[in-house]
Design an enzyme around this catalytic site. Structure first.
Site, short mmCIF file in Angstrom:
data_model
loop_
_atom_site.label_atom_id
_atom_site.label_comp_id
_atom_site.label_asym_id
_atom_site.label_seq_id
_atom_site.Cartn_x
_atom_site.Cartn_y
_atom_site.Cartn_z
N GLU A 279 127.51 40.26 152.23
CA GLU A 279 126.62 41.36 151.86
C GLU A 279 125.16 40.90 151.84
O GLU A 279 124.25 41.69 152.14
CB GLU A 279 127.02 41.95 150.51
CG GLU A 279 128.43 42.54 150.48
CD GLU A 279 128.67 43.62 151.53
OE1 GLU A 279 127.72 44.32 151.91
OE2 GLU A 279 129.83 43.73 152.00
N GLU A 307 126.28 44.60 161.31
CA GLU A 307 127.38 43.70 160.99
C GLU A 307 127.16 42.31 161.56
O GLU A 307 127.70 41.33 161.04
CB GLU A 307 128.70 44.28 161.48
CG GLU A 307 129.94 43.59 160.95
CD GLU A 307 130.16 43.79 159.46
OE1 GLU A 307 130.99 43.05 158.88
OE2 GLU A 307 129.53 44.69 158.87
#
Length: 511
Positions: A279, A307
């Site tokens: 994250e 991502e």
């Protein structure tokens, strides 16, 4: 070799004394739309992190009203008039990019009735609590009617956008319009062909890899303290972010306020560590966007690129031997263990196909989890798979691809929250890993310093700077495929990920 930008600076102002009036007014409108989207993000964060369960009905109504307001403002005739006026004006390249991105959103939104947008948002918000309860109760049947309704609503939306095309393809292009679904599916197929035999070969070697956390329980306070220590060293800006917990780790925010969450399990401290680093990677992208372009496409991220940033930091930094050479003592201090750097490196990179949970999967079998989801949701959207058939279809594919069958829906088809927000997004996770490997190769070729030595010394700033220079600072100035080629010198390819995986795991498991 990554390209050194020679064109006009992406961080240069897009408004000056010579800026056409239509563009000025369009930019004001674009910023307001972005600010409304950010409000929705904060509401989503609150729902997942701090909102009491009883607040779900009110939150659904709030999100629905906000989406309706945003839709009305975006599709207003004045937006179209301003876009037409801006196109006729003499614009710089960055200004033209703002118009291009705004027009795409406008043209798509004008095809979808506002009532449908409001219904999708309300149903999706309500679905989050329904999913959470169904997962806790291990009862897919409690979520199935809502999931079917969501599918029907999103298909209806796709048909409004383009009734002559496959709804699933339209949905995917809503996630990212710049990478064709055919190319992404070809990459997934190539990876499946490469990874399945590689995983089988690695399993057959059966090395005695370390697992320093196999025995024992590790309390949440120690895990959180370690996660915060890593975030400190990696360079997370606490003045513009925070760490919390949620049922499913996520990141939300902008270059001014980007929040991350993780989750803790007493028996799996590595899961929290790697989730937090993952994250953090998402947050570096948001926090690296140019602040002067906040509220415009030039200050917004590319969804399908996102991502790659989390996977780069999780896999190409956090799973390296150099990382654990630096942090073995830190881990042992927090957990009272006596693990060596090699122990931690092996633990971070063990493959375990019998794992049921995607977010806890190892770096290789993870992609079989993604392929499974993409196949199921594509069949479900097409009406080839009924909602009540999803648990069995899920379990069958788990058994076929990974050799393990879930005992519960909680461990199977209820483990992900994503379908409450739509469909055709899971592919981006594998694209992210593929792109992360390609970016890592370009970064290592470009930097004068040895990247592993930088990691071992805890000097992460050159890595941040390279990603900011080649990815973050551009915002949405370039389409995703062009951004990838500018950053790495070539189009998206699975070659670097396959080479990286074969070299790394071949060495770890014994060639």
């Amino acid at each position: 070799m990554a390209e050194t930008p020679t064109q006009e600076s992406d961080t240069a102002p897009t408004v000056d004394d010579d800026t056409p009036e239509a563009y000025r007014e369009l930019l004001d409108r674009t910023k307001r739309l972005a600010h409304l989207a950010d409000v929705g993000g904060v509401l989503h964060w609150d729902q997942q992190v701090t909102m009491p369960d009883g607040g779900a009905p009110a939150r659904a109504a709030q999100q629905s009203a906000l989406s309706s307001l945003t839709h009305e403002y975006l599709t207003d005739d004045e937006t179209g008039d301003l876009l037409d006026g801006a196109v006729e004006a003499e614009l710089t390249d960055p200004q033209a990019a703002v118009v291009r991105e705004t027009r795409r959103d406008y043209e798509q939104a004008t095809r979808v009735p506002g009532e449908l947008v409001e219904e999708i948002t309300r149903t999706g918000s309500e679905a989050q609590q329904i999913w959470q309860d169904a997962k806790a109760d291990d009862e897919f049947a409690a979520f199935a009617p809502t999931l079917e309704t969501l599918r029907d609503l999103h298909v209806e939306r796709a048909e409004h956008i383009d009734a002559d095309r496959d709804p699933y393809r339209v949905m995917f292009e809503g996630v990212d319009p710049d990478l064709p679904l055919d190319r992404v599916e070809a990459i997934l197929h190539d990876l499946r062909d490469e990874l399945v035999p590689l995983i089988e070969d690695l399993q057959s070697r059966d090395p005695d890899l370390a697992d320093p956390f196999a025995e024992g329980s590790f309390d949440e306070d120690s895990q959180e303290a370690l996660s915060r220590a890593f975030l400190d060293d990696l360079g997370y800006d606490w003045d513009r972010g925070r760490l919390d917990t949620s049922p499913h780790p996520f990141t939300v925010g902008s270059q001014h306020d980007c929040r991350i969450t993780t989750r803790f399990r007493d028996e799996d401290p590595f899961g929290a560590v790697l989730a937090t680093i993952h994250e953090f990677g998402h947050a570096t992208y948001e926090l690296g966007l140019p602040q002067e372009h906040y509220g415009t496409p030039l200050g917004q991220s590319r969804g399908i690129v996102h991502e790659s940033q989390s996977r780069f930091w999780e896999n190409h930094v956090g799973r390296t031997k150099a990382f654990w050479d630096r942090y073995a003592d830190t881990v042992n201090e927090h957990f009272g263990t006596e693990a060596s750097p090699q122990d931690l490196y092996e633990a971070a990179n063990r493959i375990y196909p019998d794992n049921l949970i995607r977010v806890e999967a190892d770096e290789l079998t993870y992609h079989l989890h993604i392929i499974l989801r993409a196949e199921i949701e594509k069949a479900f959207v097409a009406g080839e798979l009924d909602v009540e058939e999803i648990p069995t279809a899920w379990n069958d594919r788990m058994e076929e691809y990974l050799g393990v069958r879930p005992d519960t829906d909680t461990e199977g088809c209820l483990q992900d929250i994503h379908w409450t927000g739509g469909f055709a997004s899971f592919q981006s996770y594998t694209v992210g890993s593929v792109l992360a490997a390609q970016l890592d190769a370009a970064l290592r070729e470009d930097l004068d310093e040895d990247v592993d030595e930088l990691i071992r010394a805890g000097e992460f700033e050159p890595l941040h700077d390279w990603m900011t220079e080649h990815v973050h600072r551009h915002g949405q100035r370039y389409p995703a495929d062009e951004l990838i080629e500018r950053a790495t010198g070539e189009p998206l390819t699975a070659e670097y990920f396959v080479d990286y995986a074969e070299a790394k795991f071949g060495d770890l498991y014994g060639s």
